[in-house]
Design an enzyme around this catalytic site. Structure first.
Site, PDB file in Angstrom:
ATOM      1  N   ASP A  62       0.008-101.874  38.470  1.00  0.00           N
ATOM      2  CA  ASP A  62      -1.537-101.377  38.581  1.00  0.00           C
ATOM      3  C   ASP A  62      -1.701-100.304  39.632  1.00  0.00           C
ATOM      4  O   ASP A  62      -0.574-100.000  40.482  1.00  0.00           O
ATOM      5  CB  ASP A  62      -2.239-102.671  39.128  1.00  0.00           C
ATOM      6  CG  ASP A  62      -1.643-103.542  40.194  1.00  0.00           C
ATOM      7  OD1 ASP A  62      -0.728-103.218  40.719  1.00  0.00           O
ATOM      8  OD2 ASP A  62      -2.280-104.742  40.366  1.00  0.00           O
ATOM      9  N   ASN A 108      -6.322-116.850  44.080  1.00  0.00           N
ATOM     10  CA  ASN A 108      -7.267-117.233  42.812  1.00  0.00           C
ATOM     11  C   ASN A 108      -6.709-117.106  41.512  1.00  0.00           C
ATOM     12  O   ASN A 108      -7.421-117.511  40.642  1.00  0.00           O
ATOM     13  CB  ASN A 108      -8.528-116.337  42.840  1.00  0.00           C
ATOM     14  CG  ASN A 108      -8.457-115.015  42.245  1.00  0.00           C
ATOM     15  OD1 ASN A 108      -7.314-114.438  42.239  1.00  0.00           O
ATOM     16  ND2 ASN A 108      -9.408-114.365  41.854  1.00  0.00           N
ATOM     17  N   HIS A 145      -5.187-114.580  40.170  1.00  0.00           N
ATOM     18  CA  HIS A 145      -5.222-112.935  39.284  1.00  0.00           C
ATOM     19  C   HIS A 145      -3.648-112.415  39.426  1.00  0.00           C
ATOM     20  O   HIS A 145      -2.776-112.803  40.118  1.00  0.00           O
ATOM     21  CB  HIS A 145      -5.820-111.996  40.117  1.00  0.00           C
ATOM     22  CG  HIS A 145      -5.716-111.618  41.460  1.00  0.00           C
ATOM     23  ND1 HIS A 145      -6.799-111.231  42.222  1.00  0.00           N
ATOM     24  CD2 HIS A 145      -4.455-111.025  41.880  1.00  0.00           C
ATOM     25  CE1 HIS A 145      -5.852-110.704  43.374  1.00  0.00           C
ATOM     26  NE2 HIS A 145      -4.582-110.631  43.188  1.00  0.00           N
ATOM     27  N   GLU A 174      -8.437-110.802  36.532  1.00  0.00           N
ATOM     28  CA  GLU A 174      -8.825-111.974  36.934  1.00  0.00           C
ATOM     29  C   GLU A 174      -8.494-113.109  36.022  1.00  0.00           C
ATOM     30  O   GLU A 174      -8.314-113.100  34.922  1.00  0.00           O
ATOM     31  CB  GLU A 174     -10.375-111.889  37.122  1.00  0.00           C
ATOM     32  CG  GLU A 174     -10.414-110.700  38.301  1.00  0.00           C
ATOM     33  CD  GLU A 174      -9.748-111.123  39.797  1.00  0.00           C
ATOM     34  OE1 GLU A 174      -9.544-112.421  39.973  1.00  0.00           O
ATOM     35  OE2 GLU A 174      -9.704-110.063  40.518  1.00  0.00           O
TER      36      GLU A 174
HETATM   37  P1  PGA Z   1       0.291-110.831  47.649  1.00  0.00           P
HETATM   38  O1  PGA Z   1      -0.731-110.535  46.410  1.00  0.00           O
HETATM   39  O2  PGA Z   1       1.750-110.455  47.128  1.00  0.00           O
HETATM   40  O3  PGA Z   1      -0.091-109.752  48.678  1.00  0.00           O
HETATM   41  O4  PGA Z   1      -0.030-112.100  48.300  1.00  0.00           O
HETATM   42  C1  PGA Z   1      -0.510-111.013  45.121  1.00  0.00           C
HETATM   43  C2  PGA Z   1      -1.290-110.743  44.461  1.00  0.00           C
HETATM   44  O5  PGA Z   1      -2.507-110.599  44.765  1.00  0.00           O
HETATM   45  O6  PGA Z   1      -1.329-110.448  42.973  1.00  0.00           O
END
Ligand code: PGA
Length: 209
Positions: free
Chosen positions: A71, A140, A142, A147
């Site tokens: 992304d 959450n 995602h 999402e």
């Molecule tokens: P993080 O993010 O590795 O910074 O915890 C993971 C994500 O949001 O996919």
């Protein structure tokens, strides 16, 4: 569909990062010309540090590998220090012998974001899909910027970030206002078409999800 799930539990973040790098390196040695899916965020940083060390100390060879990132924010300049283009260059690509023409990241500067997403999906298909996809997961749930409500058939798409994601990612920015409100994200469909997925998750805040 994927039927085998191996759950590996490591004592801490450093051990998880080493193990993830070992799994990745084994796949890369088996398939030097393979297609590898990369993720950004705090979680894979330790794994990337281990891969850089393995390149320096053991000559782990990235020269034939093809890379597709999950992304990118939209809009964002590639050279913005918050872009995922910049992240990948700083945290991995500039430290190993990956061929510049072999790295793919959705273009946060594209004039037509929907067309950019469709082109990105086609490009992944041209390469026959991803062999090994690295994933993080948000608190959450995602995946990339998909999402939890997203359908399993979703293609790479242009999405609005939810408020919780904007707030969570604001820790990397000077202020909440600076966080881009949109992103280009690989869809769940191309992710699930990967030959293998390695999802990394660390920390108490993610234990429940
Ligand atoms: P993080 O993010 O590795 O910074 O915890 C993971 C994500 O949001 O996919």
């Amino acid at each position: 569909m994927h039927s085998n799930i191996n759950l590996l539990i490591e004592p801490d973040y450093a051990a998880m990062s080493r193990k993830a790098a070992e799994v990745f390196a084994e796949a890369l040695r088996e398939r030097p010309e393979g297609v590898f899916g990369f993720a950004t965020g705090g979680t894979p940083e330790g794994m990337y540090e281990n891969l850089i060390r393995m390149h320096r100390e053991n000559g782990l060879d990235f020269s034939k590998m093809n890379a597709f990132n999950l992304d990118e924010y939209y809009p964002i300049k590639q050279n913005d220090s918050q872009s995922y283009y910049y992240f990948m260059r700083e945290k991995l690509f500039s430290h190993v012998n990956v061929s510049p023409g072999h790295t793919h990241i959705p273009n946060g500067e594209a004039s037509d974001p929907a067309a950019e997403c469709a082109a990105y999906d086609r490009e992944i298909e041209t390469y026959g899909g991803v062999d090994l996809q690295i994933l993080g997961i948000g608190a959450n749930g995602h995946i990339g910027f998909n999402e939890p409500s997203e359908s399993f058939t979703s293609r790479t798409n242009y999405v609005a970030l939810t408020e919780i994601t904007v707030q969570s990612n604001s820790r990397f920015f000077e202020s909440l206002e600076q966080v881009p409100r949109h992103a280009l994200t690989m869809g769940i469909r191309p992710i699930m078409m990967s030959g293998q997925i390695m999802l990394l998750c660390s920390g108490a805040s993610k234990a429940e999800i």
